[in-house]
Motif scaffolding. Structure first.
Motif, PDB file in Angstrom:
ATOM      1  N   HIS A 177      54.751  48.053  30.276  1.00 49.71           N
ATOM      2  CA  HIS A 177      54.701  48.197  28.815  1.00 49.71           C
ATOM      3  C   HIS A 177      56.087  48.371  28.227  1.00 49.71           C
ATOM      4  CE1 HIS A 177      50.901  50.307  30.241  1.00 49.71           C
ATOM      5  NE2 HIS A 177      50.460  49.233  29.644  1.00 49.71           N
ATOM      6  N   GLU A 222      42.904  45.124  36.670  1.00 47.05           N
ATOM      7  CA  GLU A 222      44.266  45.665  36.539  1.00 47.05           C
ATOM      8  C   GLU A 222      44.660  46.549  37.715  1.00 47.05           C
ATOM      9  OE1 GLU A 222      44.989  47.799  32.882  1.00 47.05           O
ATOM     10  OE2 GLU A 222      46.614  48.952  33.788  1.00 47.05           O
ATOM     11  N   LEU A 223      45.897  46.341  38.133  1.00 43.01           N
ATOM     12  CA  LEU A 223      46.485  47.120  39.217  1.00 43.01           C
ATOM     13  C   LEU A 223      47.610  47.992  38.663  1.00 43.01           C
ATOM     14  CD1 LEU A 223      46.223  46.932  42.296  1.00 43.01           C
ATOM     15  CD2 LEU A 223      47.959  45.153  42.248  1.00 43.01           C
ATOM     16  N   GLU A 224      48.320  47.390  37.740  1.00 44.10           N
ATOM     17  CA  GLU A 224      49.507  48.039  37.186  1.00 44.10           C
ATOM     18  C   GLU A 224      49.751  47.525  35.774  1.00 44.10           C
ATOM     19  OE1 GLU A 224      52.953  47.972  39.669  1.00 44.10           O
ATOM     20  OE2 GLU A 224      54.335  48.148  37.982  1.00 44.10           O
ATOM     21  N   ARG A 270      30.652  52.302  27.779  1.00 47.61           N
ATOM     22  CA  ARG A 270      31.844  52.052  26.974  1.00 47.61           C
ATOM     23  C   ARG A 270      31.565  50.806  26.167  1.00 47.61           C
ATOM     24  NH1 ARG A 270      37.459  52.409  30.223  1.00 47.61           N
ATOM     25  NH2 ARG A 270      38.051  50.744  28.802  1.00 47.61           N
ATOM     26  N   ARG A 297      44.300  52.859  43.406  1.00 50.63           N
ATOM     27  CA  ARG A 297      43.919  51.471  43.157  1.00 50.63           C
ATOM     28  C   ARG A 297      44.736  50.532  44.035  1.00 50.63           C
ATOM     29  NH1 ARG A 297      42.911  49.871  36.906  1.00 50.63           N
ATOM     30  NH2 ARG A 297      41.396  51.571  36.940  1.00 50.63           N
ATOM     31  N   GLY A 338      48.585  52.446  39.722  1.00 51.44           N
ATOM     32  CA  GLY A 338      47.686  53.442  40.288  1.00 51.44           C
ATOM     33  C   GLY A 338      47.831  53.439  41.803  1.00 51.44           C
ATOM     34  N   ARG A 377      41.339  61.638  33.901  1.00 46.84           N
ATOM     35  CA  ARG A 377      40.700  61.054  32.717  1.00 46.84           C
ATOM     36  C   ARG A 377      39.196  61.183  32.873  1.00 46.84           C
ATOM     37  NH1 ARG A 377      44.289  55.454  31.945  1.00 46.84           N
ATOM     38  NH2 ARG A 377      46.292  56.550  31.987  1.00 46.84           N
ATOM     39  N   PHE A 429      43.039  60.774  39.749  1.00 46.78           N
ATOM     40  CA  PHE A 429      43.712  59.696  40.484  1.00 46.78           C
ATOM     41  C   PHE A 429      45.214  59.943  40.468  1.00 46.78           C
ATOM     42  CE2 PHE A 429      45.152  57.421  36.650  1.00 46.78           C
ATOM     43  CZ  PHE A 429      44.293  57.944  35.704  1.00 46.78           C
ATOM     44  N   PHE A 453      38.225  52.576  42.726  1.00 45.29           N
ATOM     45  CA  PHE A 453      38.934  51.790  41.699  1.00 45.29           C
ATOM     46  C   PHE A 453      39.153  52.599  40.419  1.00 45.29           C
ATOM     47  CE2 PHE A 453      39.015  49.076  37.965  1.00 45.29           C
ATOM     48  CZ  PHE A 453      40.085  48.271  38.270  1.00 45.29           C
ATOM     49  N   ARG A 454      38.110  53.213  39.918  1.00 41.04           N
ATOM     50  CA  ARG A 454      38.222  54.008  38.683  1.00 41.04           C
ATOM     51  C   ARG A 454      37.595  55.362  38.927  1.00 41.04           C
ATOM     52  NH1 ARG A 454      39.176  52.562  33.719  1.00 41.04           N
ATOM     53  NH2 ARG A 454      38.697  50.368  34.042  1.00 41.04           N
ATOM     54  N   THR A 455      38.407  56.392  38.909  1.00 43.59           N
ATOM     55  CA  THR A 455      37.902  57.737  39.165  1.00 43.59           C
ATOM     56  C   THR A 455      38.452  58.672  38.101  1.00 43.59           C
ATOM     57  OG1 THR A 455      39.776  57.963  40.678  1.00 43.59           O
ATOM     58  CG2 THR A 455      37.650  57.494  41.673  1.00 43.59           C
ATOM     59  N   SER A 494      53.614  51.178  35.334  1.00 50.96           N
ATOM     60  CA  SER A 494      52.660  52.235  35.655  1.00 50.96           C
ATOM     61  C   SER A 494      51.579  51.695  36.584  1.00 50.96           C
ATOM     62  CB  SER A 494      52.043  52.738  34.344  1.00 50.96           C
ATOM     63  OG  SER A 494      51.012  53.642  34.625  1.00 50.96           O
ATOM     64  N   GLN A 533      49.087  58.350  39.882  1.00 49.86           N
ATOM     65  CA  GLN A 533      49.859  57.266  39.284  1.00 49.86           C
ATOM     66  C   GLN A 533      51.255  57.233  39.884  1.00 49.86           C
ATOM     67  OE1 GLN A 533      49.550  58.219  35.013  1.00 49.86           O
ATOM     68  NE2 GLN A 533      48.354  56.346  34.818  1.00 49.86           N
ATOM     69  N   GLU A 564      36.542  59.626  32.655  1.00 45.55           N
ATOM     70  CA  GLU A 564      36.025  58.260  32.562  1.00 45.55           C
ATOM     71  C   GLU A 564      34.502  58.295  32.565  1.00 45.55           C
ATOM     72  OE1 GLU A 564      37.904  55.576  32.346  1.00 45.55           O
ATOM     73  OE2 GLU A 564      39.830  55.961  33.347  1.00 45.55           O
TER      74      GLU A 564
HETATM   75  P1  ATP Z   1      41.798  50.931  31.778  1.00 52.25           P
HETATM   76  O1  ATP Z   1      41.989  50.099  30.559  1.00 52.25           O
HETATM   77  O2  ATP Z   1      41.312  50.151  32.987  1.00 52.25           O
HETATM   78  O3  ATP Z   1      41.055  52.204  31.574  1.00 52.25           O
HETATM   79  P2  ATP Z   1      44.505  51.612  31.374  1.00 52.25           P
HETATM   80  O4  ATP Z   1      44.984  50.299  30.884  1.00 52.25           O
HETATM   81  O5  ATP Z   1      44.201  52.702  30.425  1.00 52.25           O
HETATM   82  O6  ATP Z   1      43.227  51.380  32.306  1.00 52.25           O
HETATM   83  P3  ATP Z   1      46.974  52.669  32.170  1.00 52.25           P
HETATM   84  O7  ATP Z   1      46.897  53.787  31.217  1.00 52.25           O
HETATM   85  O8  ATP Z   1      47.883  51.529  31.872  1.00 52.25           O
HETATM   86  O9  ATP Z   1      45.505  52.129  32.464  1.00 52.25           O
HETATM   87  O10 ATP Z   1      47.267  53.284  33.605  1.00 52.25           O
HETATM   88  C1  ATP Z   1      48.174  52.705  34.489  1.00 52.25           C
HETATM   89  C2  ATP Z   1      47.549  52.517  35.851  1.00 52.25           C
HETATM   90  O11 ATP Z   1      46.930  53.725  36.316  1.00 52.25           O
HETATM   91  C3  ATP Z   1      46.448  51.480  35.884  1.00 52.25           C
HETATM   92  O12 ATP Z   1      46.988  50.190  36.046  1.00 52.25           O
HETATM   93  C4  ATP Z   1      45.647  51.904  37.094  1.00 52.25           C
HETATM   94  O13 ATP Z   1      46.214  51.382  38.287  1.00 52.25           O
HETATM   95  C5  ATP Z   1      45.789  53.402  37.090  1.00 52.25           C
HETATM   96  N1  ATP Z   1      44.585  54.011  36.521  1.00 52.25           N
HETATM   97  C6  ATP Z   1      44.316  54.218  35.212  1.00 52.25           C
HETATM   98  N2  ATP Z   1      43.131  54.824  35.056  1.00 52.25           N
HETATM   99  C7  ATP Z   1      42.627  55.002  36.302  1.00 52.25           C
HETATM  100  C8  ATP Z   1      41.430  55.570  36.805  1.00 52.25           C
HETATM  101  N3  ATP Z   1      40.511  56.107  36.024  1.00 52.25           N
HETATM  102  N4  ATP Z   1      41.233  55.580  38.156  1.00 52.25           N
HETATM  103  C9  ATP Z   1      42.162  55.066  38.988  1.00 52.25           C
HETATM  104  N5  ATP Z   1      43.325  54.520  38.555  1.00 52.25           N
HETATM  105  C10 ATP Z   1      43.555  54.483  37.240  1.00 52.25           C
END
Ligand code: ATP
Length: 445
Positions: free
Chosen positions: A271, A266-268, A100, A313, A310, A182, A197, A192-194, A308, A199, A184
């Motif tokens: 917005h 980021e946890l949450e 990325r 997470r 996760g 997503r 997931f 943490f990032r999958t 929002s 929400q 990713e």
């Molecule tokens: P990032 O910038 O890290 O990709 P984001 O800002 O796009 O994340 P949001 O769209 O605001 O994330 O999603 C809200 C919440 O959902 C995040 O704070 C996180 O806890 C969770 N989340 C988002 N993407 C993922 C993921 N790929 N895996 C696990 N949790 C996720």
């Protein structure tokens, strides 16, 4: 409190004790997909219930919802995801790795130099993160559906249904927990990032002139929620999105971050989504998404304040925050200082020895406690080892039945955090545990 946690220790404990397993492990695993074992799924369910309780049970004006993962494809045009939900990607022409663009050092991007092998990087290209599939037997453009990348849109498209069926008045909120997907590119750091997931999202509908007030209200509510979960305060902070980081729909945004073993992340997200979503759905569906204030007779499109989080997470956060090691009598004691409301097992029930009727007595006590709590019964091995095994999975209480129990109907109640032991009358045990759960404060807080 020591900070002895590392990802390595956590991943290993999670597997060993049945919190989290690699998905499809017997086939070599699927990158970044995880399965939640007996303890992990219990902990995840408890976290989810805690969030739902906080949002819906404690707020009369927030209702729950559970919407479908697959939605009409126009939803994602209206929401802006088809056009904007992209990550800029760069490829290394030499080692073929993909990154990325916003996650590699600026110099590498500027010099087009791969951070891994030094090879030449391509120009950034936008890559849409939504998973696409087809509904029905024909794989043509007319059958495309997306797996939702956020649960929020399911809430917006039901705005009119909720208004009509619940008679809520603005301000009010809609909360839901569900899977999101997503594609990713960089998935790492365990759960943490999958790509798949869960929400926990709450959308709060407000008068446009009140957006700042409610934004600040929810910002405060959400950080208090993590304190309630027993998370250490010095491990949590806010981080504001700068103008160039704001999502396409947002006017103001803060993240709540936690200091994971791999750094602050980021946890949450909180917005202010303005009236963007409801206006776009009005435009794309031709259905009126405005709200009529019956008292002032004002008709307007509400602003939305979104919180929002996760779920997976949050689970990783709770586990890493709880993990602790200390030296007791020359040995390392691993203890998960989970909040008793979240702990997968609330109490271990142990007869000191199996014989002399103690096991039978312990069984009866376990059966009674089971009505209210999640209980683990174990009659084998040294009592100290049985305690340690429960410490390691975060069981806040252990109840031991010994010879005195036969005489005076008291048992030993042993606390996970302090390892302190007190005698409690069997008749008062359930109430005592319930009271202790309510009064719980993490040591050192
Ligand atoms: P990032 O910038 O890290 O990709 P984001 O800002 O796009 O994340 P949001 O769209 O605001 O994330 O999603 C809200 C919440 O959902 C995040 O704070 C996180 O806890 C969770 N989340 C988002 N993407 C993922 C993921 N790929 N895996 C696990 N949790 C996720």
């Amino acid at each position: 409190m020591s900070d002895s946690v590392t990802m390595e220790k956590l991943v290993s404990l999670c597997k060993r004790r049945g919190f989290i397993f690699q998905s499809s492990e017997i086939y070599g695993g699927l990158a970044s997909a995880w399965d939640y074992g007996p303890l992990g799924s219990a902990l995840k369910n408890r976290l989810q219930s805690f969030w739902l309780r906080e949002m819906t049970q404690l707020h009369e004006n927030i209702v729950g919802l559970d919407t479908a993962i697959m939605m009409h494809p126009r939803v994602w045009e209206a929401s802006g995801h088809v056009e904007n939900f992209t990550d800029p990607l760069v490829d290394c022409k030499n080692c073929k790795r993909r990154f990325r663009a916003d996650q590699i050092p600026d110099e590498n991007l500027k010099d087009k130099k791969c951070p891994e092998c030094g090879g030449e990087l391509t120009e950034p290209r936008n890559f849409n993160l939504m998973f696409k599939t087809h509904i029905g037997p024909l794989e043509d453009d007319g059958s495309i559906v997306f797996l939702r990348p956020e649960t929020a849109q399911g809430i917006y498209v039901n705005f009119r249904n909720i208004l009509q069926s619940t008679r809520q008045k603005i301000p009010f909120g809609i909360a839901q927990v569900g899977k999101a997907f997503r594609n990713e590119i960089t998935t790492k750091n365990f759960i943490f990032r999958t790509c798949e997931f869960e929400q926990m999202e709450m959308q709060y509908f407000v008068h446009p002139s009140q957006d700042k007030k409610w934004f600040d209200y929810w910002k405060n509510e959400r950080i208090q929620y993590y304190y309630k979960l027993g998370v250490r305060k010095n491990k949590l902070r806010f981080s504001q999105h700068g103008p160039d980081e704001l999502a396409h729909y947002a006017k103001e945004a803060f993240d709540i971050q936690y200091e994971f073993p791999f750094g602050w992340q980021e946890l949450e997200g909180i917005h202010n989504r303005t009236d963007y979503d409801l206006k776009r759905h009005t435009e794309f569906s031709n259905k009126d998404m405005s709200y009529l204030d019956e008292i002032t007779k004002e008709r307007y499109v509400p602003y939305i304040i979104e919180t929002s989080a996760g779920l997976n997470r949050s689970l990783l956060m709770v586990l890493s925050d709880a993990y602790d090691e200390e030296t007791v009598e020359g040995e390392t004691r691993v203890v998960m200082r989970l909040h008793p409301r979240l702990a997968p097992v609330t109490a271990g029930v142990f007869p000191l020895v199996k014989k002399d009727g103690l096991a039978e007595k312990a069984r009866v006590i376990a059966e009674t406690l089971k009505e209210e709590f999640n209980i683990f019964y174990d009659q084998g091995g040294a009592i100290g080892r049985r305690y340690r095994r429960q410490d390691e999975i975060g069981t806040p209480f252990c109840v031991t039945i010994d010879y005195d129990t036969k005489d005076d109907d008291t048992v030993t109640l042993r606390y996970r955090d302090s390892m302190q032991q007190v005698r409690v009358n069997v008749g008062n045990l359930a109430q005592r545990i319930a009271d202790e759960i309510k009064a719980y404060k993490r040591t050192g807080e």
